[in-house]
Structures are given as structure tokens and as C-alpha cells.
Scaffold this active site. Structure first.
Site, PDB file in Angstrom:
ATOM      1  N   GLY A  70       0.818  -1.201   0.000  1.00 21.28           N
ATOM      2  CA  GLY A  70       0.000   0.000   0.000  1.00 21.28           C
ATOM      3  C   GLY A  70       0.852   1.251   0.000  1.00 21.28           C
ATOM      4  O   GLY A  70       2.009   1.254  -0.448  1.00 21.28           O
ATOM      5  N   SER A  71       0.314   2.336   0.544  1.00 24.14           N
ATOM      6  CA  SER A  71       0.953   3.648   0.403  1.00 24.14           C
ATOM      7  C   SER A  71       2.246   3.818   1.181  1.00 24.14           C
ATOM      8  O   SER A  71       2.928   4.836   1.016  1.00 24.14           O
ATOM      9  CB  SER A  71      -0.035   4.747   0.807  1.00 24.14           C
ATOM     10  N   THR A  72       2.610   2.871   2.035  1.00 23.42           N
ATOM     11  CA  THR A  72       3.936   2.969   2.660  1.00 23.42           C
ATOM     12  C   THR A  72       5.018   2.980   1.588  1.00 23.42           C
ATOM     13  O   THR A  72       6.097   3.544   1.782  1.00 23.42           O
ATOM     14  CB  THR A  72       4.180   1.800   3.638  1.00 23.42           C
TER      15      THR A  72
END
Length: 737
Positions: free
Chosen positions: A321-323
Site C-alpha cells: 500500500g501507500s507505505t
């Protein structure tokens, strides 16, 4: 008459010859035996030794596993082995039976105390079984169910006064901290060998990986007995001592691990997620300080539900995901294409026949790249990829270690897969969908952001030590895995990551701490189906962060998968990250007032120099020197030089002579343990956190071995902070059009 006399004499002569021949043969045989010691090719001494020589085993202890502060995590402890005497030959007085006289009653009672896997029927069959020749055995045992019995259980069985039930001392693997880092430490089982003996073997985690090093070698005592098995007088005993297993010292910190276990247990109870993972590491060295997951198990009992028997941090891949946007941002800054004020159109981005959308689907109109990152806009990452270039971006991911093993000293490490064949795959990789990584890869990569561009390999084994001699067999030093980005890039990335918490548009407001400035990136990844595509409204929520921003001392990754309680996904993640990061920084004595401006100073190797002179020099440099001993020449120091230290840190200088007790107030547990180890004083530590009091006043010269009690208070628990309601969580979507 003469004939009779002749026959008599002749008969006597023949008898004389016969018995004389026998005597000669016997004499010859005796002479041969004395000369050769053999009969029919067999050595008599060997036969006698085989018959009358006895041997008993000296059981070796399995090596211990310690944390980074020498606190025991796993060790062998005394337990008991249950034996049932079933032969009536053991009883000489019927009024005092020494064998099992009522197998049915005995089985019924034993079933109450032995593990659930051993029921009454199984016990009864074992008590009444016969040998191949139809005879009863002298005694029987009950395999693993009859081993590792605690003193409490043994005492209760003894109170039942069952004839023929006896106990022998045994060793059992003991994990004093319960579910503490269970998937990392693993567990052992006691396996029966063909000769009826038992061997403890590691079956998971470090117990399995380092089974050879941890396993000792049994010794033995050999002695001679008579035909009745009594020890012969003046017989020699030959002792081969046991060789205990090697001890393993981990990088884990028991206190930080305890903070993590407590927080994860609370979140698990409140949100009942499908799974959770978390890792805490030192970005300067790569040391893993804490690692855990849920569901978990107790290694003493191996009890756990709905659990995977693998270390998910190492062995399982995820779509992050956005990590992942952290590393897309770093690539853009490092290549010089990042312009925070330049604007792009948010909402959607089309690649041939595929369209990706932001988590609110419609976007926020034209916004700056900085605002786009703070809002966690997928479209911003897609536009950045155009500027970076596909090949350059993939090269940066390789530099950060994605798509390959970190080399951590744990088994079965997965590699993950960076998808790059099609343009849409390269775009979705920029914001963490499609391509897969492991949590430990994220930890390794974030060390480069926290450590001014230097990426450190994660590791959990600090050293392996021969338990008999204290000699270090293996010693792990920090390993730099390269410098994927420049130091200035790393600093800029940290500042932008910090803005995701402080900006009005930031998606990470839930991770604000009162005393320390945090930098990090949230993630909300759609969970893929096994058959392809993604599950509707099912997410893996995560946060990859560090603190303090100016000079990060800790990096941490937390993920919570499919929490059952419906609220913003970042909240259960923050309920793990926040208390663990806050309490750990306080425990490590990272002073909040030093956070805004971190000033470093260098120390050297001071051994052989005057402690008093170095004390002045260190104080002038803003450090806190602590002299151990009476002063004079320095014979040891901690930390070792040369290296950089943050001003305000303690530096221990060891000298000869009696030690003057310092004021321990506000010292961390780690510093107290360092002082105890270097001074050799009898210091009893009570509690965890910071020192609140000491039983002997500061300034006292300690010249004897009287115990000194130092009491610590635990940092504030259950950190809670009211924050404004953030915008809707980041939901990465791909639409077919």
C-alpha cells in the site's frame, strides 16, 4: 590271580593316562588363557567388562537464549519424568506394594494430570501392556506426555499415593515470558530415540535454525559392578563431562518487546483482526529490538488458534500500500525531479485501457505534489513516475533492496516480487499495489531514510557464546547494505513524512506524539483474492514510521489486517505504534528537549588515559561521564570509541579501585545494567523504565558486596490523544475502463 592283578594294573594305568591327559589339557587351557586372554576368538576381559561394566548418562543442558540486556528468554529448567513400575517382582512386602496394583484406578487418576492428548484408555493400555514374550515389563513410561511435568503437578500426583508411580528428575525447555516473540523464538519438542532416550529438538524459529548450536552433548559415568550390580570396591569411575549447548544473545530488548506485546494484545482484543505484524529496529545498526505478530502462541504449551506456523515478518509477502510511496518520493528527490509546489490533476490517471483513482475517486482538483503526498494521492505518484522514468525508478527499488532477500539471520526469508512487465504494473508499484514485499524489507529500506542514506541490514543474533568457556563463537557486527540515496535526500524525505502528521491535509494525524516528532507514511492496501482481483472493502492497514525526526533512534512497521470493528483503519494501527514508540524512546532515555535540535559529538578510545582528564573533556563536549572505580587510568569504556553520540548521553569509564555510587535518578534500565555489569556491584533492579529511587545514597563509596536496590518506574501506559477526525482512509483502486 596274576591275570587279575595284571588287568587291575593295566586299568589303573589307563585311568592314570586319561586323567593325566585331562589335567594336561586343563593346564594347557589355563596357560593359554593367561597368555592370550582369549577363548574361541573372544577376549575375556571384554566379555567381563560388557557384563559387569555399567554406564549412566550425564544430561547436557540446551543453550540459553538471552535478549540484548542478558535477560533470559529461553532456558532449560528442572522438571520430572513419570515412571510406572508394573512388575510385581518389585514388591517384597504385599502390605507395602511397590508396583501398580490397580491399573484401572491408576489410569483414571493419572488422566486428570497428564496432557489432554493422553486419555484414561491410553494410560490403561500402557499400564497393562505385555512384552513380546508375554511377560510384563518391569516398568513403563508415557512418552512426551509423561515428561516435562512441573513440580506442582508432580506434587499433586504424589498426594494421590498411587503404588508404583515414581518420578525422575528431567529437563524441560522453559519460556518465562509466555507469548514473548514466539514466532521468532520458536519452540522445541522432546523426541524419543530408538534406545528409549529422549532428545530435545528445535521445531520452529531460532530454536530450529540454531538447533545444532543450542544442543549440548551428554556426558557419562562408567563404573564396574559385581554380578548383582553392586559397585565393586576400589573400582575406578571414568567421567566424561557433559558439554552444554552454546548460548545465543539476541538483539531483542525485553522491555521494548514487552511494550509491543502488550499493545498488540490490547488491539487484538478490541478489533479482532485477521492478523497483525510489527517490527521495531535501530536504524543506526539494523538491530531488531522487537518483533511480533497476531495470532500468536505460548511456546511452553504451543497453544494458539487460527494461527500460521511461520514468521510473517520474514516469510510472508504483502502488497504494502501507500507505505511504498516513501520510496517513490525518495527516488524523485534523489534524481532531482521533485518540485513540491508544481501542480498536477488529481482524481484519476489513465494508462492505455486502465484507470487508477485516488481514494476519494474524484480527487481534489489541481493540487501541488506536496499536498498530493500529504493526502496520499495515487495519481501524484503516477505523475512522478513520468518524471523519474520507469527504468530509473526500478533501479531505485533495487537499491532499496526490494525483490531480494535482506539476508537477515532467520530462516525461510521470502523475496517478494516487483512487477514491471507492463506499464500499469510499474504505475501501481509506485503506490504499493500489485508488487509484493516483506515487512522486513520495508524495515531495511526505511533505515536508509532514517540513517542519512545508509541502509543497514537487519539482524537478530548479536553473538553466540560457548556456555562452558564464555568464548564468543560468532559475533555479528552491523552491515551497511549500500547508500541508495544521498544524505540530503534522506533529510528531505523525513521532513515531508513528518508533514503527513502535521499538515491540515495529512493522512497520519493519528500518529502524533506529544513529546516527540514522528515521521512516517500510512498505508491502506486492498487485499488480493487468490483467484485474482481484490476483495471488496477489505484492507491491510499499516504505518511505516520513525522518531525523532531530526535524528531517528527507532524505526517501526505495524500492520493490521481486516479489523472487525469498523472505524478508520489507521486507528488500530496507531494504538500499537503510538504507545510502543513513545514508551520505547523514553525507556532509551531519548530526552524530548533534545529532539528539536540534535547535536552530536565524537568520542574516542580512551583506554590507558587519565579518567579525570577525559571526564573534563567529555563534560565540555556535552556528554555525561561516569567514572567506575577509584579513578586513574581507564581500563575499559562504554560505548566503545570511536563513534558519534548525541550530547547528553552517558559515557562509562572503568578504572581500578572502589566505586563511588552515582545518582541513578532518571537513568534508563539499559544504563543501569551497563553500570552493574562494568562495576560488578550487587545491584538489584526492580521494575522497568526510569530510575525513581535507590537504596544507597549517591556519593557512597562501595567497598563490600552489600546489595543495592534500584527501583524504576514504568513509562506512561495507554497513551491516548484526541485528534481531529481525519479524511477517509487511503483506498487504492484500479478501475477497468
Amino acid at each position: 590271580m596274576k591275570k587279575k592283578r595284571f588287568r587291575f594294573q593295566w586299568g589303573a594305568f589307563l585311568l592314570l593316562i586319561f586323567y593325566g591327559g585331562l589335567f594336561f589339557l586343563l593346564f594347557s587351557r589355563m596357560f593359554m588363557l593367561q597368555a592370550t586372554g582369549e577363548v574361541e576368538g573372544q577376549e575375556l576381559a571384554a566379555k567381563a567388562a560388557a557384563k559387569y561394566s555399567k554406564e549412566s548418562a550425564i544430561t547436557a543442558s540446551r543453550g540459553k537464549i538471552y535478549d540484548g540486556n542478558n535477560q533470559v528468554i529461553a532456558e532449560d529448567t528442572l522438571s520430572y519424568r513419570l515412571i510406572a513400575i508394573v512388575s510385581d517382582k518389585a514388591t517384597t512386602d504385599p502390605k507395602k506394594p511397590r508396583h501398580v496394583v490397580d491399573p484401572e484406578k491408576t489410569a483414571k487418576i493419572l488422566a486428570k494430570y497428564l496432557p489432554d492428548t493422553t486419555d484414561e484408555e491410553k494410560i490403561y493400555k500402557q499400564l497393562t501392556r505385555l512384552k513380546d514374550d508375554g511377560e510384563k515389563p518391569y516398568q513403563v513410561e508415557f512418552g512426551s506426555a509423561g515428561r516435562g511435568i512441573s513440580h506442582e503437578t508432580m506434587s499433586k500426583i504424589k498426594e494421590e499415593k498411587l503404588p508404583g508411580i515414581i518420578f525422575m528428575n528431567d529437563l524441560k525447555r522453559y519460556y518465562p515470558n509466555g507469548i514473548f516473540a514466539s514466532h521468532l523464538i520458536g519452540f522445541t519438542v522432546s523426541e524419543e530415540n530408538k534406545d528409549g532416550t529422549f532428545t530435545t529438538k528445535g521445531k520452529m524459529g531460532l530454536e530450529y535454525t540454531y538447533n545444532k548450536e543450542l544442543t549440548g552433548k551428554d556426558g557419562k559415568v562408567e563404573y564396574e559392578t559385581d554380578a548383582f550390580s553392586y559397585l565393586l570396591p576400589n573400582s575406578e569411575k571414568m567421567i566424561t563431562p557433559a558439554k552444554n549447548g552454546d548460548d545465543i544473545y539476541l538483539t531483542l530488548d525485553k522491555t521494548i518487546q514487552s511494550f509491543l506485546e502488550e499493545a498488540m494484545t490490547q488491539v487484538e482484543k478490541e478489533y479482532n483482526p485477521e492478523s497483525m505484524t510489527a517490527v521495531v529496529a535501530d536504524p543506526k545498526t539494523g538491530k531488531i529490538l522487537a518483533m511480533s505478530q497476531r495470532p500468536t502462541f505460548n511456546p511452553d504449551t504451543r497453544e494458539g488458534t487460527n494461527m500460521k506456523w511461520l514468521n510473517e515478518v520474514i516469510e510472508e509477502t504483502i502488497e504494502p500500500g501507500s507505505t511504498m510511496k516513501t520510496f517513490t518520493l525518495a527516488s524523485a528527490i534523489d534524481t532531482g525531479v521533485w518540485n513540491p509546489n508544481e501542480k498536477f490533476m488529481s482524481g484519476s490517471y489513465t494508462v492505455y485501457d486502465r484507470t487508477i483513482r485516488d481514494h476519494n475517486r474524484y480527487g481534489w482538483g489541481k493540487i501541488s505534489y506536496l499536498e498530493g503526498f500529504q493526502r496520499s494521492a495515487n495519481t501524484g505518484m503516477a505523475h512522478l513516475l513520468e518524471k523519474i522514468g520507469d527504468d530509473v525508478f526500478l533501479d531505485y527499488l533495487d537499491r532499496f533492496g526490494f525483490g531480494k532477500k535482506t539476508g537477515i539471520d532467520l530462516p525461510n526469508e521470502a523475496t517478494g516480487t516487483i512487477l514491471s512487465k507492463y506499464p500499469i504494473q510499474r504505475v501501481t508499484t509506485t503506490y504499493g499495489q500489485g508488487s509484493t514485499v516483506t515487512p522486513i524489507q520495508l524495515i531495511q529500506a526505511i533505515t536508509a531514510i532514517a540513517n542519512d542514506g545508509k541502509m543497514m541490514q537487519p539482524y537478530v543474533i548479536d553473538r553466540i557464546v560457548d556456555s562452558s568457556t564464555g568464548k564468543v563463537i560468532q559475533n555479528h557486527e552491523p552491515v551497511e547494505k549500500g547508500q541508495p540515496i544521498k544524505a540530503d535526500t534522506a533529510k528531505q524525505v523525513r521532513e515531508i513524512l513528518a508533514s503527513t502528521l502535521t499538515s491540515k491535509d495529512g493522512t497520519a494525524k493519528d500518529f502524533i506524539l506529544e513529546d516527540y516528532q514522528v515521521a512516517g507514511k500510512t498505508g491502506t492496501a486492498q487485499i488480493p483474492k487468490a483467484s485474482g482481483g481484490y476483495l471488496a472493502n477489505e484492507y491491510l492497514y499499516s504505518f511505516l514510521g520513525m522518531a525523532p525526526v531530526d535524528d531517528p533512534q527507532l524505526v517501526m512497521y505495524v500492520s493490521v489486517k481486516r479489523p472487525k470493528k469498523h472505524e478508520l483503519g489507521s486507528i488500530p494501527v496507531s494504538k500499537v505504534f503510538n504507545p510502543v514508540m513513545l514508551n520505547s524512546l523514553k525507556y532509551l532515555n531519548v530526552n524530548p528537549e533534545d529532539v528539536q535540535h540534535v547535536d552530536n559529538t565524537k568520542i574516542k578510545d580512551y583506554t590507558g588515559q587519565s579518567a579525570e582528564a577525559i571526564q573534563v573533556e567529555l563534560a565540555n563536549d556535552g556528554l555525561q561521564p561516569v567514572i567506575i572505580g577509584g579513578g586513574g587510568k581507564i581500563i575499559d569504556q562504554y560505548p566503545k570509541g570511536p563513534q558519534k553520540l548525541v550530547k547528553g548521553n552517558l559515557v562509562f569509564l572503568k578504572t581500578k579501585g572502589d566505586t563511588t555510587l552515582p545518582n541513578f535518578t532518571n537513568w534508563s534500565l539499559r544504563n543501569v545494567l551497563v553500570f552493574k555489569s562494568m562495576s560488578g556491584l550487587e545491584i538489584e533492579v526492580v521494575g522497568e523504565g526510569y530510575v525513581a529511587s535507590q537504596s544507597v545514597s549517591a556519593g557512597t563509596v562501595i567497598s563490600d558486596s552489600s546489595p543495592i536496590v534500584v527501583k524504576l518506574k514504568t513509562p506512561a501506559e495507554g497513551f491516548k490523544k484526541d485528534v481531529e477526525t481525519p479524511s477517509e482512509g487511503e483506498i487504492e483502486q484500479i478501475d477497468d475502463e
